[in-house]
Design an enzyme around this catalytic site. Structure first.
Site, PDB file in Angstrom:
ATOM      1  N   THR A 187      49.444  40.573  45.225  1.00 51.65           N
ATOM      2  CA  THR A 187      50.108  41.847  44.925  1.00 51.65           C
ATOM      3  C   THR A 187      50.882  42.325  46.152  1.00 51.65           C
ATOM      4  OG1 THR A 187      48.075  42.296  43.675  1.00 51.65           O
ATOM      5  CG2 THR A 187      49.722  44.045  43.731  1.00 51.65           C
ATOM      6  N   ASP A 236      48.849  47.573  50.443  1.00 51.36           N
ATOM      7  CA  ASP A 236      47.945  46.431  50.330  1.00 51.36           C
ATOM      8  C   ASP A 236      47.346  46.394  48.921  1.00 51.36           C
ATOM      9  OD1 ASP A 236      46.486  44.206  51.023  1.00 51.36           O
ATOM     10  OD2 ASP A 236      45.422  45.143  52.700  1.00 51.36           O
ATOM     11  N   GLY A 237      46.797  45.272  48.565  1.00 53.95           N
ATOM     12  CA  GLY A 237      46.118  45.121  47.279  1.00 53.95           C
ATOM     13  C   GLY A 237      44.638  45.438  47.411  1.00 53.95           C
ATOM     14  N   LYS A 258      37.656  45.121  49.109  1.00 55.35           N
ATOM     15  CA  LYS A 258      38.734  44.237  49.507  1.00 55.35           C
ATOM     16  C   LYS A 258      38.147  43.018  50.211  1.00 55.35           C
ATOM     17  CE  LYS A 258      42.423  45.725  51.469  1.00 55.35           C
ATOM     18  NZ  LYS A 258      43.135  44.662  50.755  1.00 55.35           N
ATOM     19  N   GLU A 286      42.836  43.862  57.665  1.00 52.84           N
ATOM     20  CA  GLU A 286      43.263  44.882  56.692  1.00 52.84           C
ATOM     21  C   GLU A 286      42.636  46.237  57.025  1.00 52.84           C
ATOM     22  OE1 GLU A 286      44.022  42.108  52.739  1.00 52.84           O
ATOM     23  OE2 GLU A 286      42.026  42.885  53.091  1.00 52.84           O
ATOM     24  N   LYS A 335      41.806  45.653  38.101  1.00 55.76           N
ATOM     25  CA  LYS A 335      41.069  45.994  39.326  1.00 55.76           C
ATOM     26  C   LYS A 335      40.319  47.328  39.198  1.00 55.76           C
ATOM     27  CE  LYS A 335      42.857  42.401  41.383  1.00 55.76           C
ATOM     28  NZ  LYS A 335      43.818  42.412  42.435  1.00 55.76           N
TER      29      LYS A 335
HETATM   30  C1  5RP Z   1      42.750  40.102  50.784  1.00 55.18           C
HETATM   31  C2  5RP Z   1      42.611  41.278  49.904  1.00 55.18           C
HETATM   32  C3  5RP Z   1      43.546  41.373  48.743  1.00 55.18           C
HETATM   33  O1  5RP Z   1      44.296  42.533  48.874  1.00 55.18           O
HETATM   34  C4  5RP Z   1      42.738  41.388  47.468  1.00 55.18           C
HETATM   35  O2  5RP Z   1      41.937  40.225  47.427  1.00 55.18           O
HETATM   36  C5  5RP Z   1      43.649  41.456  46.242  1.00 55.18           C
HETATM   37  O3  5RP Z   1      44.351  40.255  46.110  1.00 55.18           O
HETATM   38  P1  5RP Z   1      45.404  40.025  44.945  1.00 55.18           P
HETATM   39  O4  5RP Z   1      46.499  41.006  45.148  1.00 55.18           O
HETATM   40  O5  5RP Z   1      45.845  38.601  45.126  1.00 55.18           O
HETATM   41  O6  5RP Z   1      44.712  40.233  43.626  1.00 55.18           O
HETATM   42  O7  5RP Z   1      41.796  42.144  50.076  1.00 55.18           O
HETATM   43  O8  5RP Z   1      41.742  40.080  51.760  1.00 55.18           O
END
Ligand code: 5RP
Length: 223
Positions: free
Chosen positions: A29, A81-82, A94, A103, A121
């Protein structure tokens, strides 16, 4: 079909303005946000960025996003961030991608921390997925059972058959505690285990959550 991660990312980057210092997240993401920022930079947006992983750093470099670091910058304006889980109180898990330590350091130095995700999520309470915990390699055999004694199922993350190593040279313990009734209490207990560096519980950090929905709309939650 709507790309729900992409629409969340595209909304998040609209908050970014020239002159800002931006934190670049990690994962599929966050990648969309970095790609959008790359296009905006090509169109004249003037930003500096700190990446939360070597992977995001190299993507940003390839896209012409100017990188900086904490020796030059104390505070970031916005980080995008995701997340792996987002609960009703905007608390997060996360670290699915193993980048949780960088992060969290970046998030903790950011004025406006924006989380982008798809609806999958969203959870009522955290803990459907294992909680990633970054641990020091030295003595990990003794650290893992100590985390387990807190009531979880603990497994050392592997990449194929090799132990997964983070960008910081550490390991990740994926810890299933079931539904986490009291995230701050669990955070405190895990952090008290010698050998633990940080957990993937991001508590009271998110300022804005942008969720991309399958019908093309966005859910926006403000802390
Ligand atoms: C990486 C993370 C990512 O933000 C989390 O895993 C979400 O990933 P994605 O956007 O691929 O679903 O915390 O350490």
């Amino acid at each position: 079909m709507i790309d729900t991660k992409r629409i969340a990312a595209e909304k998040a980057v609209t908050y970014v303005k020239s002159g800002m210092t931006i934190g670049l997240g990690t994962g599929s993401t966050a990648r969309y946000a970095i790609e959008s920022l790359g296009l905006m930079v090509k169109d004249g947006l003037d930003i500096k960025a700190i990446a939360t992983s070597l992977q995001s750093e190299s993507l940003a470099e390839d896209l012409g996003i100017r990188l900086t670091n904490f020796s030059e910058v104390e505070q970031l304006d916005i980080t995008i961030d995701g997340a792996d889980e987002v609960d009703e109180n905007l608390q997060l898990i996360k670290g699915g991608g193993g980048a949780l330590l960088r992060e969290k350091i970046v998030a903790a130095s950011t004025r406006c921390y924006i989380i982008i995700a798809d609806e999958k999520k969203l959870v009522r309470q955290l803990g459907n997925l294992p909680l990633p915990v970054e641990i020091i390699p030295f003595g990990y055999q003794s650290t893992l059972p100590k985390i387990k004694m807190l009531g979880g199922d603990v497994s050392l993350r592997k990449d194929a058959h090799e132990i997964f190593v983070t960008d910081n040279g550490n390991y990740i313990a994926d810890c299933s505690f079931g539904i986490i009734a009291n995230p701050p209490a669990l955070q405190k207990k895990i952090k008290a285990v010698t050998g633990v560096v940080e957990t993937g519980l991001f508590l009271n950090m998110a300022n804005l959550i942008i969720i991309g929905c399958a019908d093309g709309t966005l859910k926006i939650r403000i802390a």
